[in-house]
Enzyme design. Structure first.
Site, PDB file in Angstrom:
ATOM      1  N   ASP A  32      31.614  52.241  25.849  1.00 37.59           N
ATOM      2  CA  ASP A  32      30.673  51.173  25.513  1.00 37.59           C
ATOM      3  C   ASP A  32      29.480  51.462  24.895  1.00 37.59           C
ATOM      4  O   ASP A  32      28.828  52.472  25.071  1.00 37.59           O
ATOM      5  CB  ASP A  32      30.444  50.375  27.058  1.00 37.59           C
ATOM      6  CG  ASP A  32      29.825  49.093  26.827  1.00 37.59           C
ATOM      7  OD1 ASP A  32      30.527  48.322  27.489  1.00 37.59           O
ATOM      8  OD2 ASP A  32      28.908  48.963  26.220  1.00 37.59           O
ATOM      9  N   ASN A  88      35.373  41.119  33.646  1.00 38.06           N
ATOM     10  CA  ASN A  88      34.822  39.884  33.616  1.00 38.06           C
ATOM     11  C   ASN A  88      35.583  38.631  32.885  1.00 38.06           C
ATOM     12  O   ASN A  88      36.094  39.105  31.821  1.00 38.06           O
ATOM     13  CB  ASN A  88      33.460  39.759  32.777  1.00 38.06           C
ATOM     14  CG  ASN A  88      32.421  40.822  33.619  1.00 38.06           C
ATOM     15  OD1 ASN A  88      32.396  40.772  34.687  1.00 38.06           O
ATOM     16  ND2 ASN A  88      31.481  41.315  32.695  1.00 38.06           N
ATOM     17  N   GLN A  95      31.339  37.281  30.931  1.00 35.09           N
ATOM     18  CA  GLN A  95      32.146  37.886  29.707  1.00 35.09           C
ATOM     19  C   GLN A  95      31.557  37.391  28.353  1.00 35.09           C
ATOM     20  O   GLN A  95      30.871  36.285  28.216  1.00 35.09           O
ATOM     21  CB  GLN A  95      33.659  37.106  29.616  1.00 35.09           C
ATOM     22  CG  GLN A  95      34.452  37.934  28.737  1.00 35.09           C
ATOM     23  CD  GLN A  95      36.034  37.482  28.911  1.00 35.09           C
ATOM     24  OE1 GLN A  95      36.476  36.453  29.441  1.00 35.09           O
ATOM     25  NE2 GLN A  95      36.759  37.804  28.123  1.00 35.09           N
ATOM     26  N   HIS A 101      39.102  43.130  28.444  1.00 30.21           N
ATOM     27  CA  HIS A 101      38.870  44.504  28.700  1.00 30.21           C
ATOM     28  C   HIS A 101      38.540  44.854  30.006  1.00 30.21           C
ATOM     29  O   HIS A 101      38.077  43.913  30.902  1.00 30.21           O
ATOM     30  CB  HIS A 101      37.586  44.917  27.758  1.00 30.21           C
ATOM     31  CG  HIS A 101      36.401  43.829  27.833  1.00 30.21           C
ATOM     32  ND1 HIS A 101      36.292  42.638  27.295  1.00 30.21           N
ATOM     33  CD2 HIS A 101      35.174  44.072  28.546  1.00 30.21           C
ATOM     34  CE1 HIS A 101      35.261  42.104  27.520  1.00 30.21           C
ATOM     35  NE2 HIS A 101      34.566  42.869  28.503  1.00 30.21           N
ATOM     36  N   HIS A 103      35.942  47.291  32.228  1.00 32.17           N
ATOM     37  CA  HIS A 103      34.832  48.324  32.293  1.00 32.17           C
ATOM     38  C   HIS A 103      35.267  49.309  33.411  1.00 32.17           C
ATOM     39  O   HIS A 103      35.596  49.089  34.531  1.00 32.17           O
ATOM     40  CB  HIS A 103      33.675  47.656  32.795  1.00 32.17           C
ATOM     41  CG  HIS A 103      33.058  46.569  31.996  1.00 32.17           C
ATOM     42  ND1 HIS A 103      32.208  46.766  30.944  1.00 32.17           N
ATOM     43  CD2 HIS A 103      33.466  45.229  31.526  1.00 32.17           C
ATOM     44  CE1 HIS A 103      31.793  45.728  30.396  1.00 32.17           C
ATOM     45  NE2 HIS A 103      32.662  44.921  30.605  1.00 32.17           N
TER      46      HIS A 103
HETATM   47  P1  5GP Z   1      31.834  41.904  28.845  1.00 32.13           P
HETATM   48  O1  5GP Z   1      30.104  41.299  29.037  1.00 32.13           O
HETATM   49  O2  5GP Z   1      32.384  40.809  27.699  1.00 32.13           O
HETATM   50  O3  5GP Z   1      32.585  42.010  29.905  1.00 32.13           O
HETATM   51  O4  5GP Z   1      31.677  42.929  28.333  1.00 32.13           O
HETATM   52  C1  5GP Z   1      31.440  43.505  26.823  1.00 32.13           C
HETATM   53  C2  5GP Z   1      30.918  45.009  26.627  1.00 32.13           C
HETATM   54  O5  5GP Z   1      31.369  45.249  25.260  1.00 32.13           O
HETATM   55  C3  5GP Z   1      29.368  44.901  26.796  1.00 32.13           C
HETATM   56  O6  5GP Z   1      29.399  45.959  27.738  1.00 32.13           O
HETATM   57  C4  5GP Z   1      28.985  45.534  25.423  1.00 32.13           C
HETATM   58  O7  5GP Z   1      28.193  46.652  25.444  1.00 32.13           O
HETATM   59  C5  5GP Z   1      30.357  46.073  24.664  1.00 32.13           C
HETATM   60  N1  5GP Z   1      30.522  45.816  23.371  1.00 32.13           N
HETATM   61  C6  5GP Z   1      30.337  44.958  22.657  1.00 32.13           C
HETATM   62  N2  5GP Z   1      30.558  44.988  21.183  1.00 32.13           N
HETATM   63  C7  5GP Z   1      30.844  46.356  21.200  1.00 32.13           C
HETATM   64  C8  5GP Z   1      31.426  47.334  19.926  1.00 32.13           C
HETATM   65  O8  5GP Z   1      31.296  46.866  19.045  1.00 32.13           O
HETATM   66  N3  5GP Z   1      31.682  48.706  20.490  1.00 32.13           N
HETATM   67  C9  5GP Z   1      31.399  48.899  21.807  1.00 32.13           C
HETATM   68  N4  5GP Z   1      31.842  50.214  21.908  1.00 32.13           N
HETATM   69  N5  5GP Z   1      31.237  48.144  22.701  1.00 32.13           N
HETATM   70  C10 5GP Z   1      30.840  46.919  22.438  1.00 32.13           C
END
Ligand code: 5GP
Ligand code: ZN
Length: 138
Positions: A32, A88, A95, A101, A103
């Protein structure tokens, strides 16, 4: 199936470079870019589904075994003492990227508490009614 406008489709399929931990035909596991702790990883299916509810069964049933493998490697490779598996679904659940995805967040002795909530309370009757509503919708 891919979504041309989806950043995680591009990362999962290697069009955008990433710090990759693991890859096979169906998945890429990356770090991440905004890690909650050192080694915070995201398991990305290569095929697009917005969230867990939209995923095909074959993809969904591989996620937990892969999360276990990644978490074990964090303990062996990074010295983590535990790990959280967080997933999420929907804006109200936090999300922000609408490509399924998972984590995997390594945890270290003495590190901050991260994945937590304040326990509420509910009477047994309310619990029974709520359980019945979910059951009826299965
Ligand atoms: P969500 O909140 O949707 O469960 O998590 C999205 C996650 O994706 C966040 O922790 C954010 O830091 C990560 N993220 C978003 N865009 C990118 C990206 O372009 N590259 C990487 N490596 N992580 C990303
Ligand atoms: Zn996608």
């Amino acid at each position: 199936m891919r979504d041309e406008n989806c950043i995680f489709c591009k990362i999962a399929n290697g069009e955008i470079p990433s710090a990759t931990v693991y890859e096979d035909d169906g998945f890429r596991v990356i770090l991440d870019m905004g890690p909650a702790s050192k080694g915070h990883a995201l398991i990305l299916p290569k095929s697009h589904a917005a969230d867990l509810g939209a995923a095909d069964r074959e993809t969904a049933e591989k996620l937990f075994p892969l999360a276990a493998r990644i978490g074990s490697a964090m303990k062996a490779g990074l010295g983590a003492s535990g790990f959280n598996v967080v997933q999420n679904n929907g804006t109200s659940a936090g999300q922000t990227v609408f490509h399924l995805h998972v984590h995997v967040i390594p945890r270290y002795e003495g590190g901050p508490s991260m994945v937590a909530w304040t326990p509420g309370s509910a009477e047994p009757e309310e619990l029974a009614q709520t359980a019945a509503k979910i059951s009826a919708a299965l």
